[in-house]
Design a protein around this motif. Structure first.
Motif, PDB file in Angstrom:
ATOM      1  N   ARG A 186      -7.272  55.502 -45.721  1.00  0.00           N
ATOM      2  CA  ARG A 186      -7.725  55.761 -47.091  1.00  0.00           C
ATOM      3  C   ARG A 186      -6.755  55.209 -48.117  1.00  0.00           C
ATOM      4  NH1 ARG A 186      -8.847  61.465 -47.798  1.00  0.00           N
ATOM      5  NH2 ARG A 186      -6.733  61.676 -48.553  1.00  0.00           N
ATOM      6  N   ARG A 187      -5.468  55.299 -47.832  1.00  0.00           N
ATOM      7  CA  ARG A 187      -4.472  54.788 -48.787  1.00  0.00           C
ATOM      8  C   ARG A 187      -4.624  53.281 -49.014  1.00  0.00           C
ATOM      9  NH1 ARG A 187      -0.692  58.357 -45.900  1.00  0.00           N
ATOM     10  NH2 ARG A 187      -0.681  60.282 -47.095  1.00  0.00           N
TER      11      ARG A 187
ATOM     12  N   GLU B 217      -4.940  55.076 -54.122  1.00  0.00           N
ATOM     13  CA  GLU B 217      -4.257  56.367 -54.171  1.00  0.00           C
ATOM     14  C   GLU B 217      -5.029  57.290 -55.109  1.00  0.00           C
ATOM     15  OE1 GLU B 217      -1.359  57.296 -52.558  1.00  0.00           O
ATOM     16  OE2 GLU B 217      -1.187  55.362 -51.549  1.00  0.00           O
TER      17      GLU B 217
ATOM     18  N   ALA C 177      -4.348  61.127 -56.283  1.00  0.00           N
ATOM     19  CA  ALA C 177      -3.388  62.232 -56.178  1.00  0.00           C
ATOM     20  C   ALA C 177      -4.051  63.554 -55.793  1.00  0.00           C
ATOM     21  CB  ALA C 177      -2.632  62.386 -57.502  1.00  0.00           C
TER      22      ALA C 177
ATOM     23  N   ASP D 145      -4.379  63.553 -52.011  1.00  0.00           N
ATOM     24  CA  ASP D 145      -3.278  63.044 -51.206  1.00  0.00           C
ATOM     25  C   ASP D 145      -2.917  64.077 -50.142  1.00  0.00           C
ATOM     26  OD1 ASP D 145      -1.280  61.084 -50.568  1.00  0.00           O
ATOM     27  OD2 ASP D 145       0.184  62.504 -51.388  1.00  0.00           O
TER      28      ASP D 145
END
Length: 165
Positions: free
Chosen positions: A104-105, A109, A111, A114
């Motif tokens: 996924r990263r 990104e 947050a 994460d």
């Protein structure tokens, strides 16, 4: 956000499979033996700004139905129980969680999500659909419980979609 690489014919098929217009599609990650899309990759943030942790989304109707049946049969609860006493399985499942996050990263990104993968990883099983989608997209050996669910699905009509996988 990565650009969509979805062919218009695939997009039409996916819309038919889901019964709605799909959101945030990037590409087809796995195809059924007959060539139809079966798993798609989605953006970690949908076009409307909503964080979306489900990177791999199962679209094959036979797979979706089979996963729902397995869930109703208690397969998720049994898998979660095994994680509590099988340290090797728990470690491999934690590695699947990390692989999911790494994938996924590469897409961006976000947050708000994460460290959050999907399907209950890394400590429980709460959605076989996600685990199967991850196993199919990543290939055998990445998600042990997804791989197990895929094997269980061979006994369902979805088995014909798997081909030689």
């Amino acid at each position: 956000m990565p650009a969509s690489l979805i062919d218009p014919a695939d997009l039409a098929t996916i819309e038919e499979q889901l019964g709605r217009l799909p959101r945030g599609l990037i590409r087809v990650a796995w195809r059924c033996a007959d060539g139809h899309p079966g798993v798609v990759v989605t953006t970690p943030r949908l076009p409307d700004g909503t964080p979306f942790p489900t990177t791999y989304y199962l679209t094959c109707p036979k797979a979706v139905a089979g996963c729902s049946t397995l869930e109703a049969q208690g397969v998720m609860a049994e898998m979660t129980r095994r994680l509590s006493w099988d340290a090797e399985l728990a470690a491999r499942y934690a590695a699947a969680h990390e692989a999911y996050l790494a994938d996924r990263r590469t897409l961006g990104e976000v947050a708000e999500i994460d460290g959050v993968s999907a399907g209950g990883m890394p400590t429980r099983v709460k959605c076989l659909h996600v685990l199967v989608a991850h196993a199919l997209a990543a290939g055998p050996g990445v998600n042990p419980l997804g791989d197990e669910a895929v094997e269980l699905l061979r006994e369902f009509p979805f088995g014909e979609c798997l081909g030689a996988r």
